[in-house]
Design an enzyme around this catalytic site. Structure first.
Site, PDB file in Angstrom:
ATOM      1  CG  HIS A   3      -3.182   0.502   5.116  1.00  0.00           C
ATOM      2  ND1 HIS A   3      -3.456  -0.173   3.957  1.00  0.00           N
ATOM      3  CD2 HIS A   3      -4.710   1.659   4.437  1.00  0.00           C
ATOM      4  CE1 HIS A   3      -3.880  -0.248   2.600  1.00  0.00           C
ATOM      5  NE2 HIS A   3      -5.188   0.983   3.636  1.00  0.00           N
ATOM      6  CB  CYS A  12      -0.738  -0.643   1.508  1.00  0.00           C
ATOM      7  SG  CYS A  12       0.135   0.185   3.137  1.00  0.00           S
TER       8      CYS A  12
END
Length: 996
Positions: free
Chosen positions: A827, A454
């Site tokens: 994330h 990510c």
């Protein structure tokens, strides 16, 4: 006296005669009397209250107890002791088999008279244990309600510590077993009141101990997700969810849908039972939680669960539209279920036979609720007609039923369908990529997460949304001898033209992978961005230059032309320059060095550092949706941070220079406040003296991007171990170092240095301070005097003749957010928008900027949220508030685009000219063929997926049809359409059918 009272109460005299005699006894009890007589009266009143077979006897017992508790407190305290209460709670009172049901009421009555007594703490300790034991025995709703009343009135009796958490969990277990034994409306209303008492106690505990909320909800989920053969849990559990704060919703749903320990069958069972909660009357926010979980499942691509649950429950939800008391919530859930079920007509077609009857029932009801619901239902039906055309025979009866109702326009229908699509949710991403029907309604394409990638996906999307850079990359010619840039071109082209909802960046990942990165591990996106830009720069710099389509401006001098044309694409788009000056504080000699940069790494000031005062070169302004006019007051600019400034003493704060200011957002009609929060306003910036530290500082944990730029550009003292070796003095001396920006990049990249090494834990820790982000930024750039005067003469930017600095304006275009507490985990996702020049090409002769159109205002530009495969519409409000709602989600890397001005005018004009000549970039033949072939392959995959979907077998049996409710509503005069106001709750006992 106790014998007299007992004889009177037990006599057969009329109640009015008894009442007079009892009143005399009670009045006599207010007088002093011996301890033995008090005990006798207390025992009698206890017996009457607990075992009285009539309401009158219990009321007499209550009155006597209250009198003795008030007028004989010492005797009452001695009687109302811990041993007696323990006996009442564990053994009960009265003959075996006929134990009193009023023990808890009795204790609640007596507690008020011993609250200040020495034995009070002992009684509270006993009750804290006993109420927990009682709840573990799963008492009836009535007894649970009594416990709740007792603890609500006397919160000292609520279990504490670990016992409190256990108490909450066991109380939820009790609610899960609640059942109403009668179908009468009075009994149902009493049952609802009892449930609200119990759930209200949970709310009270959660308000004072918020740490108990999540474990309590975990217990609730365990109950509703159980797949064991047993009776379904009570819908009364809906009363628990309504008290959970909505601000916790996103985090709870995200954690729930990303918990790998929960099987699909358990999740299916849980969401199915939650949908049944739409039957619970007077529940608040139940529909919001149901829809949030459905969206959460969509976000993690649990489409098999969503399909099965929708098909098994949508008819039941639809049937609840008959009942005004639950209609609003049921309609909200129905709308989302239908509008999100866009891959197949199956769910909508299940409702077709029942729609005409429901429409007729709502028309007959003739209430505001029914009218509003009819209009929303008609809008929903037309959306389904639009999405699934081609069934005229099936749709004709439905169309006839709704023909008199308003028809939404096509834009409204497309908006509703796009807004609820399963492919554009904002929750955590699943670890796999399913076959989706089409790209999201945003028109943007996501990137598949290849295993903790990510960090790369968010950087690629930010670079892709930098439209000037994207167009330059897409305009690359074939055979440009830049392998990494070519791979980036292919990736950008697929993001621009693919029909897939998300594509895999595997090829680009392998080519751009930093050799020290660990495969499969989370990495620092800023580190990856720097490596990527450096690779692209070095690749072109070594001789494999990109074909230059942008023509030189006629205004270029030879020096400027040479400087511009010799730059690589990375330098043109992201490169800036900075001058570092060091002044010896002994001889005042100044040495300077100019360096190139592609990003500014902004450290956080120490907690004791005042960042409110002016500490840098020139005000950086945060500007609302308006056009920038050149400053009129030359006083807001200063030539150098060392001009007219005293040498700071060791005890002083850093000496002030020209401040980096911020200009906050301002509501219409709001008075201008020059200093607001952590911002320095325009008015304050106009006066250099007002920025010297007399401002009101924000809290220590409140920061803004201009604060960090202030700190970056502020003078640094080199003393002690950091002394500077002065060549003129030929020795180590105290010195002062300052950084000045000499050339602003076209795209300004700011990295907030949130990760620092903690020597105690030997790990990089994260600074979680919230940093407010300006949508428009003014940055101070040091300029040569001749350049400054030229720009002033042309009316550009904020330069003033004779000053050393000028203002360059930047628009925010991307924000990369890190969610987590460590750089090695968490994330990344990003917010982005496509910034273009707000001002029309060229500047008016009068120097006053004019808007090109209303839609070019800053807040008119659409924001998008890129979260791996998911792309959704967003807003600047979401960007600004993300950390407020999720403290671990913090802005990390910011992209700003420079507006036309002094340094950027040549590049802006060249880009604008290229846009007029060439329009959208045209891709070379091989690339276009590759995209076309992949789009055909995707269509074939969709067809195969459609065939496989037909073979899907549910893990749970289908629910029975729920049309008894609709079948009750026959088209005759004796029925009023369910639970309508006119019917006073409905006929045929239908209210009980609603709740249970």
């Amino acid at each position: 006296m106790d014998k007299i009272l007992e004889a009177v109460v037990m006599s057969s005299y009329p109640n009015n005669v008894k009442q007079g005699l009892v009143r005399r006894v009670i009045e006599a009890a207010k007088q002093p009397m011996d301890s033995e007589q008090c005990w006798s009266m207390l025992e009698l009143s206890t017996k009457l209250y607990l075992t009285g077979d009539t309401k009158y006897k219990r009321e007499v017992g209550k009155e006597v107890l209250e009198v003795y508790g008030h007028y004989h407190p010492e005797e009452f305290e001695e009687f109302f002791n811990v041993r007696f209460l323990l006996s009442l709670l564990q053994e009960g009172y009265g003959p075996l088999g006929k134990r009193s049901h009023y023990v808890l009421d009795y204790i609640q009555l007596g507690l008020q008279f011993v609250l200040d007594s020495p034995s009070a703490n002992s009684i509270f300790s006993l009750l804290r244990i006993e109420v927990l034991r009682k709840v573990c025995e799963r008492p009836s709703p009535k007894q649970c309600a009594k416990i709740s009343r007792l603890l609500t009135q006397h919160p000292q009796c609520i279990p504490t510590g670990k016992h409190q958490l256990l108490f909450c969990q066991q109380l939820i277990r009790c609610i899960g077993q609640f059942q109403c034994a009668s179908e009468g409306e009075e009994e149902i209303m009493e049952f609802l009141e009892q449930v609200n008492k119990v759930s209200g106690l949970l709310q009270r505990i959660w308000r004072t101990q918020s740490s108990a909320i999540l474990p309590s909800l975990k217990e609730l989920f365990t109950i509703i997700s159980s797949t064991e053969e047993q009776e379904a849990p009570s819908n009364a559990l809906a009363s628990v969810v309504q008290f959970v704060p909505l601000e916790l919703m996103d985090g709870i749903i995200r954690n729930l849908t990303n918990d790998d320990s929960i099987t699909d069958v358990q999740m299916m069972m849980a969401i199915g039972r939650m949908i049944d909660w739409v039957s619970w009357p007077l529940g608040k926010n139940i529909d919001k939680w149901i829809i949030a979980l459905l969206k959460g499942l969509a976000a993690v691509k649990k489409f098999s669960i969503l399909i099965e649950v929708t098909l098994s429950k949508i008819e039941k939800v639809f049937s609840k539209l008959l009942y005004p008391i639950v209609r609003e919530g049921a309609l909200s859930v129905l709308q989302y279920m239908l509008l999100s079920f866009q891959h197949s007509h199956e769910a909508f077609h299940l409702l077709l036979p029942h729609i005409p009857r429901l429409v007729a029932s709502l028309k007959k009801e003739d209430s505001n609720s029914a009218t509003s619901s009819l209009e929303q239902l008609a809008e929903l039906i037309h959306c389904m007609f639009f999405r699934f055309p081609g069934f005229p025979d099936l749709y004709e009866p439905v169309l006839e039923a709704v023909k008199a109702l308003p028809i939404p326009n096509e834009d409204r229908i497309k908006h509703l369908l796009g807004q609820n699509a399963w492919t554009s949710q904002k929750n955590e991403l699943a670890c796999f990529y399913p076959r989706l029907a089409s790209k999201s309604e945003t028109g943007k394409i996501g990137l598949i997460n290849l295993g903790n990638t990510c960090y790369m996906n968010s950087i690629i999307q930010s670079l892709f949304m930098a439209s000037d850079f994207r167009h330059s990359v897409l305009n690359l010619t074939e055979g440009n001898s830049q392998p990494l840039m070519t791979k980036l071109q292919w990736l950008f082209a697929f993001l621009e033209h693919s029909q897939r909802p998300a594509i895999s960046p595997e090829s680009f990942l392998s080519a751009s992978w930093p050799p020290w990165f660990t495969p499969g591990a989370q990495q620092d996106c800023s580190e990856y961005l720097k490596y990527l830009l450096d690779r692209l720069h070095e690749e072109e710099k070594t001789g494999k230059r990109i074909y230059q389509k942008l023509k030189e401006s006629s205004l270029m001098s030879q020096a400027v032309e040479h400087r511009y044309l010799n730059k690589t694409l990375i330098e043109k788009m992201f490169g800036g320059k900075m001058m570092t000056k060091i002044r010896c504080l002994k001889c005042l000699n100044v040495s300077s060095r100019e360096e190139a940069f592609t990003d500014l790494s902004l450290a956080f000031p120490p907690s004791d550092r005042n960042v409110c005062g002016s500490t840098s070169i020139l005000p950086v302004e945060e500007i609302g949706p308006q056009f920038i006019e050149p400053p009129e007051n030359a006083g807001q600019l200063m030539g150098s941070p060392w001009i007219q400034r005293k040498v700071p003493m060791p005890s002083d704060h850093a000496a002030p220079s020209v401040s980096v200011e911020t200009l906050g957002f301002q509501e219409p009609g709001q008075a201008t406040n020059p200093i607001r929060g952590n911002d320095v306003g325009v008015d304050a910036a106009k006066d250099p003296l007002s920025t010297s530290g007399e401002q009101a500082c924000p809290p220590k944990d409140s920061r803004s991007v201009p604060d960090l730029i202030n700190y970056f550009l502020s003078p640094e003292r080199l003393t002690a171990e950091n002394k500077y070796h002065c060549e003129k003095c030929a020795s180590l001396q105290d010195a002062e170092k300052v950084a000045e920006l000499t050339e602003g990049p076209h795209y300004l990249i700011l990295t907030l240095l949130r990760f620092s090494f903690d020597p105690r834990t030997m790990k990089r820790k994260k600074i979680l301070d919230n940093v407010s982000i300006p949508v428009v930024l003014k940055l101070p750039i040091l300029a040569a005097p001749e350049e400054t005067e030229e720009v002033c003469r042309r009316g550009k930017d904020g330069a003033v003749p004779g000053s050393g600095f000028m203002t360059v304006v930047y628009d925010l275009c991307s924000v990369v957010v890190h969610s987590g507490i460590s750089s090695e985990s968490g994330h990344y996702y990003c917010y982005s928008r496509e910034c273009t020049d707000i001002l029309p090409h060229g500047q008016p002769r009068d120097g006053v900027p004019k808007p090109a159109s209303d839609k070019q205002l800053d807040f008119e530009i659409q924001w998008y949220l890129f979260n791996d495969t998911r792309v959704s519409f967003s807003s600047f409000e979401s960007v600004s508030n993300v950390t407020s709602f999720f403290p671990k989600d913090t802005a990390y890397v910011l992209f700003y685009r420079q507006r036309p001005g002094r340094q950027s005018c040549l590049l802006h004009e060249a880009l604008a000219e290229a846009g007029r000549l060439h329009g959208e970039p045209s891709l070379h033949k091989d690339l276009m063929e590759a995209i076309s072939k992949d789009n055909i392959l995707f269509l074939q995959e969709q067809e195969k997926e459609a065939r496989n979907r037909a073979a899907y077998i549910s893990a749970l049996p289908k629910s029975p049809l729920w049309w008894r409710d609709l079948d009750r509503d026959k088209d005759d005069d004796s029925s009023s359409g369910g639970c309508s106001p006119a019917a006073g709750g409905g006929g045929s006992g239908s209210f009980h059918g609603l709740v249970f």
